[in-house]
Scaffold this motif. Structure first.
Motif, PDB file in Angstrom:
ATOM      1  N   ILE A   8     -43.419 -41.697  78.958  1.00  0.00           N
ATOM      2  CA  ILE A   8     -43.131 -40.268  79.147  1.00  0.00           C
ATOM      3  C   ILE A   8     -43.293 -39.516  77.826  1.00  0.00           C
ATOM      4  N   GLU A   9     -42.761 -40.079  76.765  1.00  0.00           N
ATOM      5  CA  GLU A   9     -42.822 -39.417  75.464  1.00  0.00           C
ATOM      6  C   GLU A   9     -44.260 -39.305  74.943  1.00  0.00           C
ATOM      7  N   GLY A  10     -45.008 -40.389  75.096  1.00  0.00           N
ATOM      8  CA  GLY A  10     -46.408 -40.397  74.650  1.00  0.00           C
ATOM      9  C   GLY A  10     -47.243 -39.395  75.427  1.00  0.00           C
ATOM     10  N   SER A  11     -46.991 -39.310  76.734  1.00  0.00           N
ATOM     11  CA  SER A  11     -47.722 -38.351  77.576  1.00  0.00           C
ATOM     12  C   SER A  11     -47.408 -36.935  77.139  1.00  0.00           C
ATOM     13  N   GLU A  12     -46.130 -36.696  76.872  1.00  0.00           N
ATOM     14  CA  GLU A  12     -45.706 -35.350  76.468  1.00  0.00           C
ATOM     15  C   GLU A  12     -46.439 -34.913  75.199  1.00  0.00           C
ATOM     16  N   GLU A  13     -46.544 -35.826  74.230  1.00  0.00           N
ATOM     17  CA  GLU A  13     -47.242 -35.503  72.977  1.00  0.00           C
ATOM     18  C   GLU A  13     -48.677 -35.044  73.262  1.00  0.00           C
ATOM     19  N   LEU A  14     -49.361 -35.756  74.155  1.00  0.00           N
ATOM     20  CA  LEU A  14     -50.746 -35.404  74.469  1.00  0.00           C
ATOM     21  C   LEU A  14     -50.836 -34.112  75.276  1.00  0.00           C
ATOM     22  N   PHE A  15     -49.954 -33.972  76.271  1.00  0.00           N
ATOM     23  CA  PHE A  15     -49.973 -32.761  77.116  1.00  0.00           C
ATOM     24  C   PHE A  15     -49.735 -31.506  76.280  1.00  0.00           C
ATOM     25  N   LEU A  16     -48.799 -31.601  75.327  1.00  0.00           N
ATOM     26  CA  LEU A  16     -48.454 -30.424  74.522  1.00  0.00           C
ATOM     27  C   LEU A  16     -49.602 -29.971  73.629  1.00  0.00           C
ATOM     28  N   THR A  17     -50.465 -30.908  73.247  1.00  0.00           N
ATOM     29  CA  THR A  17     -51.576 -30.500  72.394  1.00  0.00           C
ATOM     30  C   THR A  17     -52.817 -30.123  73.211  1.00  0.00           C
ATOM     31  N   PRO A  95     -49.144 -22.888  76.292  1.00  0.00           N
ATOM     32  CA  PRO A  95     -49.231 -22.162  77.570  1.00  0.00           C
ATOM     33  C   PRO A  95     -50.161 -22.826  78.597  1.00  0.00           C
ATOM     34  N   ILE A  96     -51.118 -23.616  78.101  1.00  0.00           N
ATOM     35  CA  ILE A  96     -52.027 -24.321  79.024  1.00  0.00           C
ATOM     36  C   ILE A  96     -51.234 -25.304  79.891  1.00  0.00           C
ATOM     37  N   VAL A  97     -50.166 -25.880  79.326  1.00  0.00           N
ATOM     38  CA  VAL A  97     -49.334 -26.823  80.083  1.00  0.00           C
ATOM     39  C   VAL A  97     -48.718 -26.126  81.295  1.00  0.00           C
ATOM     40  N   ILE A  98     -48.200 -24.916  81.082  1.00  0.00           N
ATOM     41  CA  ILE A  98     -47.606 -24.133  82.166  1.00  0.00           C
ATOM     42  C   ILE A  98     -48.659 -23.839  83.235  1.00  0.00           C
ATOM     43  N   HIS A  99     -49.833 -23.415  82.783  1.00  0.00           N
ATOM     44  CA  HIS A  99     -50.933 -23.091  83.690  1.00  0.00           C
ATOM     45  C   HIS A  99     -51.353 -24.321  84.506  1.00  0.00           C
ATOM     46  N   ASP A 100     -51.551 -25.459  83.815  1.00  0.00           N
ATOM     47  CA  ASP A 100     -51.972 -26.689  84.501  1.00  0.00           C
ATOM     48  C   ASP A 100     -50.934 -27.175  85.493  1.00  0.00           C
ATOM     49  N   MET A 101     -49.673 -27.045  85.105  1.00  0.00           N
ATOM     50  CA  MET A 101     -48.601 -27.505  85.996  1.00  0.00           C
ATOM     51  C   MET A 101     -48.598 -26.681  87.285  1.00  0.00           C
ATOM     52  N   VAL A 154     -39.324 -14.624  80.790  1.00  0.00           N
ATOM     53  CA  VAL A 154     -39.790 -15.778  80.020  1.00  0.00           C
ATOM     54  C   VAL A 154     -41.139 -16.239  80.570  1.00  0.00           C
ATOM     55  N   GLU A 155     -41.221 -16.315  81.893  1.00  0.00           N
ATOM     56  CA  GLU A 155     -42.467 -16.742  82.521  1.00  0.00           C
ATOM     57  C   GLU A 155     -43.593 -15.740  82.254  1.00  0.00           C
ATOM     58  N   LEU A 156     -43.243 -14.461  82.287  1.00  0.00           N
ATOM     59  CA  LEU A 156     -44.225 -13.411  82.008  1.00  0.00           C
ATOM     60  C   LEU A 156     -44.812 -13.592  80.604  1.00  0.00           C
ATOM     61  N   GLY A 157     -43.948 -13.954  79.661  1.00  0.00           N
ATOM     62  CA  GLY A 157     -44.394 -14.166  78.285  1.00  0.00           C
ATOM     63  C   GLY A 157     -45.401 -15.296  78.149  1.00  0.00           C
ATOM     64  N   PHE A 158     -45.358 -16.242  79.090  1.00  0.00           N
ATOM     65  CA  PHE A 158     -46.300 -17.370  79.074  1.00  0.00           C
ATOM     66  C   PHE A 158     -47.589 -17.071  79.832  1.00  0.00           C
ATOM     67  N   ASN A 159     -47.622 -15.920  80.526  1.00  0.00           N
ATOM     68  CA  ASN A 159     -48.780 -15.597  81.358  1.00  0.00           C
ATOM     69  C   ASN A 159     -49.958 -15.164  80.468  1.00  0.00           C
ATOM     70  N   VAL A 162     -51.715 -11.782  81.127  1.00  0.00           N
ATOM     71  CA  VAL A 162     -51.020 -10.597  80.619  1.00  0.00           C
ATOM     72  C   VAL A 162     -51.051 -10.568  79.086  1.00  0.00           C
ATOM     73  N   PHE A 163     -50.780 -11.726  78.483  1.00  0.00           N
ATOM     74  CA  PHE A 163     -50.788 -11.839  77.018  1.00  0.00           C
ATOM     75  C   PHE A 163     -51.806 -12.904  76.600  1.00  0.00           C
ATOM     76  N   PRO A 164     -53.103 -12.558  76.531  1.00  0.00           N
ATOM     77  CA  PRO A 164     -54.135 -13.554  76.186  1.00  0.00           C
ATOM     78  C   PRO A 164     -53.869 -14.206  74.830  1.00  0.00           C
ATOM     79  N   LEU A 165     -54.120 -15.513  74.760  1.00  0.00           N
ATOM     80  CA  LEU A 165     -53.846 -16.270  73.534  1.00  0.00           C
ATOM     81  C   LEU A 165     -54.632 -15.747  72.330  1.00  0.00           C
ATOM     82  N   ALA A 166     -55.782 -15.167  72.602  1.00  0.00           N
ATOM     83  CA  ALA A 166     -56.605 -14.650  71.505  1.00  0.00           C
ATOM     84  C   ALA A 166     -55.917 -13.483  70.788  1.00  0.00           C
TER      85      ALA A 166
END
Length: 203
Positions: A8-17, A95-101, A154-159, A162-166
């Motif tokens: 679980i921990e190893g997966s989290e490290e990869l997912f977060l990046t 934010p990609i993690v939220i989107h993928d989930m 909070v969720e809006l802030g990750f969208n 609405v708030f493009p990463l660029a």
């Protein structure tokens, strides 16, 4: 640490990046230096692994929230401490993690949503009600409405639509939304204390 925890921990490290979608079971196995067969002994597929990871994270977040509440002297201090705690959490979330989930792991997303609409909203309602009694939060607010609003902010802030990463730093967006919320719910007494805790010298 057990094998399950390691996976679980190893997966989290990869997912977060890299986000969830682009990480394969092969990547996880290579990252952990174990065979894919070992991972499949505990999780039948990536979806099951994502669900287990979300469950673990939500449990940790709940424990952290409860610890903050029990250690803080008043509601304003709790809000400031929650802010620091959120900063830590948000600075690690891609934010990609939220989107993928949302898109590829609906069961894990549902778990996250249930936690949000249940545990977090209830905790915030209690916090706001307590703040009203202490005289720091405006008595005219509807605690349920504002608790639900805050959680969805909070969720809006990750969208990223609405708030493009660029153009936006995710944590700075969250900070702005939270500051706006905190100052909007305070009485004058609460406002002064909020400034004090933030080390802002009042003119």
């Amino acid at each position: 640490m057990s094998q399950i925890e390691r996976i679980i921990e190893g997966s989290e490290e990869l997912f977060l990046t890299a986000g969830i979608k682009s990480v394969t079971m092969d990547d996880i196995a290579a990252h952990l230096g174990m065979s894919k067969k070992t991972i499949y002994q505990f999780f039948k597929d990536k979806n099951e692994l994502v669900i287990a990871l979300v469950k673990k994270k939500l449990q940790e977040d709940e424990e952290q929230m409860n610890a903050i509440i029990s250690q803080s002297g008043n509601v304003i201090e709790e809000m400031i401490n929650m802010m620091k705690c959120s900063e830590d959490i948000f600075s690690r979330i891609n934010p990609i993690v939220i989107h993928d989930m949302q898109k590829y792991h609906p069961d894990a997303w549902k778990q996250f949503q249930n936690f949000k609409s249940g545990v977090i909203v209830q905790t915030l309602e209690q916090l706001l009600s307590k703040g009203i009694k202490q005289g720091y939060i405006r008595p005219d607010i509807d605690v349920k409405v504002l608790a639900i609003m805050r959680v969805n902010q909070v969720e809006l802030g990750f969208n990223t639509h609405v708030f493009p990463l660029a153009g936006f730093n995710t944590w700075k967006v969250q900070q702005q939304l939270l500051e706006h919320f905190n100052y909007g719910i305070c009485t004058l007494k609460g406002y002064k204390l909020l400034n004090q805790y933030k080390n802002i010298v009042e003119e």
